[in-house]
Structure formats: structure tokens, C-alpha cells
Design a protein around this motif. Structure first.
Motif, PDB file in Angstrom:
ATOM      1  N   ILE A   1     -36.453 -90.539  -4.819  1.00 27.28           N
ATOM      2  CA  ILE A   1     -36.676 -91.096  -6.103  1.00 27.28           C
ATOM      3  C   ILE A   1     -36.299 -89.715  -7.022  1.00 27.28           C
ATOM      4  N   ASP A   2     -36.617 -88.573  -6.070  1.00 27.43           N
ATOM      5  CA  ASP A   2     -36.770 -87.383  -6.907  1.00 27.43           C
ATOM      6  C   ASP A   2     -34.679 -87.799  -7.610  1.00 27.43           C
ATOM      7  N   ARG A   3     -33.594 -87.471  -6.709  1.00 25.94           N
ATOM      8  CA  ARG A   3     -32.674 -88.083  -6.607  1.00 25.94           C
ATOM      9  C   ARG A   3     -32.242 -89.153  -8.188  1.00 25.94           C
ATOM     10  N   ARG A   4     -32.896 -89.773  -7.434  1.00 24.93           N
ATOM     11  CA  ARG A   4     -32.644 -91.125  -9.499  1.00 24.93           C
ATOM     12  C   ARG A   4     -32.816 -90.546 -10.267  1.00 24.93           C
ATOM     13  N   SER A   5     -34.505 -89.856 -10.174  1.00 28.78           N
ATOM     14  CA  SER A   5     -35.250 -89.562 -11.771  1.00 28.78           C
ATOM     15  C   SER A   5     -34.202 -88.722 -12.487  1.00 28.78           C
ATOM     16  N   LYS A   6     -33.633 -87.834 -11.569  1.00 32.81           N
ATOM     17  CA  LYS A   6     -32.600 -87.067 -12.386  1.00 32.81           C
ATOM     18  C   LYS A   6     -31.459 -87.764 -13.627  1.00 32.81           C
ATOM     19  N   GLU A   7     -31.486 -88.956 -13.079  1.00 36.44           N
ATOM     20  CA  GLU A   7     -30.111 -90.360 -13.586  1.00 36.44           C
ATOM     21  C   GLU A   7     -30.969 -90.973 -14.663  1.00 36.44           C
ATOM     22  N   ARG A   8     -32.054 -91.677 -14.117  1.00 33.38           N
ATOM     23  CA  ARG A   8     -33.046 -92.198 -15.131  1.00 33.38           C
ATOM     24  C   ARG A   8     -34.196 -91.961 -14.743  1.00 33.38           C
ATOM     25  N   PRO A   9     -34.860 -91.923 -16.128  1.00 33.41           N
ATOM     26  CA  PRO A   9     -36.614 -91.994 -15.466  1.00 33.41           C
ATOM     27  C   PRO A   9     -37.042 -93.534 -14.669  1.00 33.41           C
ATOM     28  N   LEU A  10     -38.392 -92.157 -14.024  1.00 31.40           N
ATOM     29  CA  LEU A  10     -39.295 -93.337 -13.386  1.00 31.40           C
ATOM     30  C   LEU A  10     -40.330 -93.379 -14.418  1.00 31.40           C
ATOM     31  N   TYR A  11     -40.559 -95.054 -14.565  1.00 26.18           N
ATOM     32  CA  TYR A  11     -41.356 -95.617 -14.777  1.00 26.18           C
ATOM     33  C   TYR A  11     -42.820 -96.671 -14.625  1.00 26.18           C
ATOM     34  N   VAL A  12     -44.584 -96.006 -14.648  1.00 24.76           N
ATOM     35  CA  VAL A  12     -45.365 -96.795 -13.952  1.00 24.76           C
ATOM     36  C   VAL A  12     -45.529 -97.928 -15.586  1.00 24.76           C
ATOM     37  N   ILE A  13     -45.982 -99.223 -14.813  1.00 19.96           N
ATOM     38  CA  ILE A  13     -46.480-100.253 -15.250  1.00 19.96           C
ATOM     39  C   ILE A  13     -48.040-100.277 -14.905  1.00 19.96           C
ATOM     40  N   THR A  14     -48.921-100.267 -16.457  1.00 21.75           N
ATOM     41  CA  THR A  14     -50.503-100.347 -16.341  1.00 21.75           C
ATOM     42  C   THR A  14     -51.127-101.069 -17.516  1.00 21.75           C
ATOM     43  N   ASN A  15     -51.441-100.926 -17.550  1.00 23.43           N
ATOM     44  CA  ASN A  15     -52.402-101.701 -18.503  1.00 23.43           C
ATOM     45  C   ASN A  15     -53.172-100.236 -20.036  1.00 23.43           C
ATOM     46  N   HIS A  16     -54.229-100.779 -21.122  1.00 24.36           N
ATOM     47  CA  HIS A  16     -54.266 -99.144 -21.964  1.00 24.36           C
ATOM     48  C   HIS A  16     -55.247 -98.686 -21.246  1.00 24.36           C
ATOM     49  N   ILE A  17     -55.982 -99.384 -20.187  1.00 23.32           N
ATOM     50  CA  ILE A  17     -57.266 -98.662 -20.361  1.00 23.32           C
ATOM     51  C   ILE A  17     -57.160 -97.936 -18.525  1.00 23.32           C
ATOM     52  N   HIS A  18     -56.057 -98.377 -17.725  1.00 20.42           N
ATOM     53  CA  HIS A  18     -55.968 -97.774 -16.650  1.00 20.42           C
ATOM     54  C   HIS A  18     -56.352 -98.572 -15.645  1.00 20.42           C
ATOM     55  N   LEU A  19     -57.395 -99.550 -15.334  1.00 22.93           N
ATOM     56  CA  LEU A  19     -57.637-100.680 -14.384  1.00 22.93           C
ATOM     57  C   LEU A  19     -57.174-101.473 -14.429  1.00 22.93           C
ATOM     58  N   ASN A  20     -56.887-102.058 -13.084  1.00 17.19           N
ATOM     59  CA  ASN A  20     -56.968-103.596 -12.498  1.00 17.19           C
ATOM     60  C   ASN A  20     -55.242-103.712 -13.666  1.00 17.19           C
ATOM     61  N   GLY A  21     -54.758-102.699 -13.670  1.00 15.25           N
ATOM     62  CA  GLY A  21     -53.216-102.619 -14.684  1.00 15.25           C
ATOM     63  C   GLY A  21     -52.057-102.952 -13.394  1.00 15.25           C
ATOM     64  N   ALA A  22     -51.559-102.848 -12.337  1.00 12.44           N
ATOM     65  CA  ALA A  22     -51.309-103.466 -11.703  1.00 12.44           C
ATOM     66  C   ALA A  22     -50.475-105.307 -11.974  1.00 12.44           C
ATOM     67  N   THR A  23     -51.839-105.637 -12.790  1.00 14.59           N
ATOM     68  CA  THR A  23     -51.624-107.565 -13.150  1.00 14.59           C
ATOM     69  C   THR A  23     -50.796-107.106 -14.402  1.00 14.59           C
ATOM     70  N   ALA A  24     -50.271-106.299 -14.716  1.00 14.78           N
ATOM     71  CA  ALA A  24     -49.550-106.435 -15.703  1.00 14.78           C
ATOM     72  C   ALA A  24     -47.680-106.785 -15.776  1.00 14.78           C
ATOM     73  N   ALA A  25     -47.950-106.635 -14.495  1.00 17.09           N
ATOM     74  CA  ALA A  25     -46.323-106.507 -14.243  1.00 17.09           C
ATOM     75  C   ALA A  25     -46.600-108.386 -14.164  1.00 17.09           C
TER      76      ALA A  25
ATOM     77  N   PHE B   1     -55.779-106.347 -22.633  1.00 21.84           N
ATOM     78  CA  PHE B   1     -55.768-105.045 -21.458  1.00 21.84           C
ATOM     79  C   PHE B   1     -53.919-105.172 -21.943  1.00 21.84           C
ATOM     80  N   PRO B   2     -53.587-104.853 -22.624  1.00 22.01           N
ATOM     81  CA  PRO B   2     -52.190-104.845 -23.379  1.00 22.01           C
ATOM     82  C   PRO B   2     -51.624-103.712 -22.149  1.00 22.01           C
ATOM     83  N   PRO B   3     -49.941-104.554 -22.214  1.00 18.50           N
ATOM     84  CA  PRO B   3     -49.129-104.245 -21.401  1.00 18.50           C
ATOM     85  C   PRO B   3     -48.778-102.022 -21.385  1.00 18.50           C
TER      86      PRO B   3
END
Length: 332
Positions: A227-251, A180-182
Motif C-alpha cells: 500500500i505504501d508503494r502505491r500511495s506514492k503513485e496514486r493517493p489512497l481514499y476512505v469511503i464513509t459518511n459525513h458523521i463517520h458512523l456506519n459509513g461502510a454502507t456508503a459503498a 447520511f451523505p457519502p
């Protein structure tokens, strides 16, 4: 007049055999299935002769279909159809071999869950405590385009496997990172807009008036402005895994957050981790102002209350990743 849920489940239990091979059926039972965070769902368990596979069929979607007008005969036919599909699923691990470590070792993986919400479950299974979370171990026995099926590793299984918890953790982490690669995806404003829409939709489903849903959405907007204000300066990201199931574990995969931090700026940087669900975490830039962390915590709590399914809630807390120590801690 519609049957209530209890009457419906009894009806299904009593009449499902008419749509199956009577000669092969050993037993049909409605049994509770305890899911993550102590959520209990009733499931139909059908056992037949000479068949070790025993598909577990959740009754909730069938009851929903029934209350929306689907005929009882059609419901029973659909359950029988799903049963036969389940019997012939290509299981990665035969269910009768779960006590054999060599048979299951390549399918053991890690899933992060909330510690307090799962205390009863954690009392019977090996786990690794991480702040207000616990890393649990599961055996994958089916994975396909329609999802992932797995079973919790408990102390009874560990007794048969005759391995230490330290070895289990090391082996399971190696499996999880490989199978389940990140994935760290740029979300920018997409996630924010999706969350707002889901909040409004869920509010209406929960019985709120249209006006109450609108007010709730506006309140969420206020919390999201930071969040909206900072997203204009630096993009937001989401960490998960390649199937988007139980992906919080990737952190918690070794080195993943450190490498990502270094990719953001030379010398690395700190950031917040917002647990959206057991499936993903949002990554946002760290700010020393405590009000920022408090605003993020309100966003997480609102999402858990109004959007996230109870069995998929990870935490109401906000975490901080510190590059210097390569550690995650609760921010407030």
C-alpha cells in the motif's frame, strides 16, 4: 478488593434507586443488550411512572472506572446523572410510536453488517444479502454530538407497518443517502500510520509485552508495504459518511462508486475495497497480481483481530469494484 463484574452489576441494580426518585421508579433491571456481531453487553434499564422514554445505560465504562479507583457512590451518582440526561434527550421518534410507519418513515436507514456473524439476528429481521454482508434496516431515534441511537427493524415491526421488503429497501436507501451523505476522503499515509500505532497500542492492552507489540507492528509494516508503494503513485481514499458512523454502507449507495471511479481517470477504473470496520472502507487501486489481494486480506484480518472492536468488525474479506459492470464482488 474490587468486586468482579457480576457482583458489581448486582450492586448497581440493588442500589441505583437510592439516587433516583423512589416514588417514580417502577423497576430497575440489568439486562443483556445484543449488539452487532453477537456481542452482548449488560445494560441498566430504569423504568419510571408516566415516562415512555427508557434510557439504556451500558455498565462497562462504569465498571472500568470502578476498577481504576472511582468510588462506588460516585459511580451511582454518575449513572443517575446519565439517566436524567437520557430521559430528556430530544428523541426524533417517540419510542412508543415505533409500530407506526408514518411516525418513523423519515428516520429509517440502512446499516451494513457481516452475514455469518449476525445469523441469529438476521433470522428475525428483514435484510438484503450482499456477498458475505447483509444490509439491515434501523430506526434512528436520537442523533447528536455524542453519537447516534437506533433500533433494529424486525419482522414484528414490519407486520404493523404493512409494507413490502422491496418498498422498505427503496425508501430506506433514499433516506440513508440523503441523511447520511457519502464522503470519500484522501487518506494517503495517514491511515497507514494510524493503523500501525493502534495495532501496537492494542497489543499492549491485550497483555503482549512491549517487545511482542513491536514485532507485531513490524509484521504489519511488511504487509502494508504494497500500500505504501502505491500511495506514492496514486493517493489512497476512505469511503464513509459525513458523521463517520456506519459509513461502510456508503459503498452500496447507487452510483457513488461509479462516479468516484470516473473521477479518478477517464473511462473509469477498478479498485479494491478494504473493510476497515462498519464505519468505513479503504479504496486502493486494483492490481491483477493475486498476491496483492492476499496482502490486503492479511491487513484487514490483522486489523480486525488487533484493532477493531468486535462489534464493529465488518468482514475479513477484500472486495473488488468493477467499473464495467458497476458491481462489488469478493476479490479472493
Amino acid at each position: 478488593m474490587c468486586m468482579d463484574y457480576k457482583t458489581f452489576s448486582s450492586y448497581i441494580e440493588d442500589n441505583s434507586e437510592d439516587y433516583l426518585d423512589r416514588a417514580a421508579v417502577v423497576s430497575i433491571q440489568v439486562l443483556p443488550d445484543i449488539k452487532n456481531n453477537g456481542v452482548v453487553e449488560e445494560t441498566l434499564v430504569i423504568r419510571t411512572k408516566d415516562n415512555p422514554q427508557c434510557p439504556v445505560i451500558c455498565l462497562t465504562p462504569y465498571y472500568d472506572a470502578y476498577t481504576k479507583g472511582t468510588d462506588k457512590a460516585c459511580i451511582l451518582a454518575e449513572i443517575a446523572d446519565d439517566y436524567f440526561k437520557g430521559v430528556y434527550q430530544p428523541y426524533t421518534v417517540p419510542l412508543g410510536h415505533l409500530m407506526d410507519f408514518e411516525a418513523v418513515r423519515e428516520d429509517i436507514f440502512i446499516r451494513a453488517v457481516n452475514y455469518e456473524r449476525n445469523k441469529d439476528m438476521l433470522a428475525i429481521c428483514p435484510h438484503v444479502r450482499k456477498m458475505d454482508l447483509a444490509l439491515t434496516f434501523r430506526v434512528r431515534f436520537y442523533q447528536g454530538s455524542d453519537g447516534l441511537s437506533s433500533l433494529l427493524v424486525d419482522y414484528r415491526m414490519m407486520g404493523h407497518w404493512d409494507i413490502s421488503e422491496e418498498f422498505l429497501y427503496e425508501y430506506a436507501m433514499k433516506n440513508t443517502t440523503a441523511k447520511f451523505p457519502p464522503v470519500i476522503e484522501s487518506s494517503e499515509d495517514i491511515y497507514t500510520g494510524l493503523m500501525l500505532d493502534l495495532v501496537a497500542q492494542q497489543a499492549q492492552k491485550s497483555g503482549h509485552t512491549r517487545e511482542a507489540a513491536r514485532i507485531l507492528k513490524e509484521d504489519m509494516k511488511k504487509s502494508l508495504r504494497v500500500i505504501d508503494r502505491r500511495s506514492k503513485e496514486r493517493p489512497l481514499y476512505v469511503i464513509t459518511n459525513h458523521i463517520h458512523l456506519n459509513g461502510a454502507t456508503a459503498a452500496f449507495y447507487p452510483g457513488v462508486l461509479k462516479s468516484f471511479s470516473e473521477s479518478l481517470c477517464r473511462g473509469g477504473m477498478d479498485f479494491y475495497l478494504l473493510p476497515c470496520s462498519i464505519h468505513e472502507m479503504m479504496i486502493v487501486p486494483y492490481e491483477s497480481d493475486p498476491q496483492t489481494a492476499e496482502a490486503y486480506k492479511r491487513i484487514v484480518a490483522s486489523g480486525n483481530q488487533e484493532v477493531v472492536r468486535p462489534e464493529e468488525i465488518l468482514s475479513d474479506n477484500v472486495y473488488r469494484y468493477t467499473f464495467k459492470t458497476d458491481e462489488i464482488s469478493i476479490s479472493i
